[in-house]
Scaffold this motif. Sequence first.
Motif, short mmCIF file in Angstrom:
data_model
loop_
_atom_site.label_atom_id
_atom_site.label_comp_id
_atom_site.label_asym_id
_atom_site.label_seq_id
_atom_site.Cartn_x
_atom_site.Cartn_y
_atom_site.Cartn_z
N VAL A 94 0.85 -1.19 0.00
CA VAL A 94 0.00 0.00 0.00
C VAL A 94 0.88 1.24 0.00
O VAL A 94 1.83 1.35 0.78
CB VAL A 94 -0.93 -0.01 1.23
N ALA A 95 0.55 2.19 -0.86
CA ALA A 95 1.33 3.43 -0.95
C ALA A 95 0.61 4.61 -0.29
O ALA A 95 1.25 5.57 0.11
CB ALA A 95 1.61 3.78 -2.42
N ALA A 125 -8.87 11.76 6.15
CA ALA A 125 -7.53 12.30 5.88
C ALA A 125 -6.74 11.28 5.08
O ALA A 125 -6.87 10.07 5.29
CB ALA A 125 -6.81 12.62 7.19
N GLY A 126 -5.91 11.78 4.19
CA GLY A 126 -5.02 10.92 3.42
C GLY A 126 -3.68 10.78 4.12
O GLY A 126 -3.18 11.72 4.74
N ILE A 127 -3.11 9.58 4.03
CA ILE A 127 -1.84 9.29 4.70
C ILE A 127 -0.91 8.63 3.69
O ILE A 127 -1.29 7.65 3.04
CB ILE A 127 -2.05 8.33 5.90
N ASP A 128 0.31 9.14 3.57
CA ASP A 128 1.32 8.50 2.73
C ASP A 128 1.97 7.37 3.53
O ASP A 128 2.38 7.55 4.67
CB ASP A 128 2.40 9.49 2.31
N GLU A 133 8.06 2.04 9.06
CA GLU A 133 6.80 1.69 9.72
C GLU A 133 6.47 2.67 10.84
O GLU A 133 5.31 3.02 11.06
CB GLU A 133 6.90 0.26 10.28
N TYR A 134 7.50 3.14 11.55
CA TYR A 134 7.30 4.11 12.62
C TYR A 134 6.70 5.41 12.07
O TYR A 134 5.78 5.98 12.65
CB TYR A 134 8.63 4.41 13.32
N ALA A 135 7.22 5.87 10.94
CA ALA A 135 6.71 7.11 10.34
C ALA A 135 5.26 6.95 9.89
O ALA A 135 4.45 7.88 10.03
CB ALA A 135 7.59 7.53 9.17
N THR A 136 4.92 5.80 9.38
CA THR A 136 3.54 5.55 8.95
C THR A 136 2.60 5.54 10.15
O THR A 136 1.51 6.14 10.10
CB THR A 136 3.45 4.22 8.18
N ILE A 137 3.00 4.88 11.22
CA ILE A 137 2.17 4.84 12.43
C ILE A 137 2.03 6.25 13.02
O ILE A 137 0.94 6.64 13.45
CB ILE A 137 2.76 3.86 13.46
N ALA A 138 3.10 7.02 13.01
CA ALA A 138 3.04 8.40 13.50
C ALA A 138 2.10 9.23 12.65
O ALA A 138 1.31 10.03 13.17
CB ALA A 138 4.43 9.02 13.52
#
Length: 170
Positions: A94-95, A125-128, A133-138
């Motif tokens: 997933v991107a 809200a859109g999330i990149d 993985e830490y940045a995505t969870i944040a």
Amino acid sequence: MRRFPRSLLGIALALPLLAGCGLKPLYAGGSSSPVAATLAQVEIAPIEGKAGWLVANALRDRLGKPQGAGARYRLEIKLDDQITGLAIRRDDSVARERRTLRARYQLVEVGQAGVVLDATAGSDAGIDVVGSEYATIAAENTALERLSETIADQILTRVALYVGRAPAAQ
């Protein structure tokens, strides 16, 4: 002598008509207004989950006064928090994600035990999704915090409009 432009003349002539349109500020009188005083009598029922905790805190911050035993209204909220993958990379990862927070809320008059307002609020809200993985969870958590604030604003606006129109607020 300078000429007054016709468009400004039209606006100047229309301004007195606005005074008779019946609009009045919702919070006229500031914190001592009838609407603000009634909103201070709204208690928030417990809401499940992290999103519920965030929405409840945002609402309590906006209501201003700590919850008391003499609450006139109770706000009951049920949340639906979902994360959906949108864009897929060539390696099937997933991107991009969309986080959606929806709320169904009811304003219940405590003494009457009746629902006086039943409505919904929602935002997304859109999330990149990045390599970390830490940045995505944040990013997902930050999106949830922003969505909670937006939902709280929508709920409070709708409740304030109801309270402003209710006969007891006059």
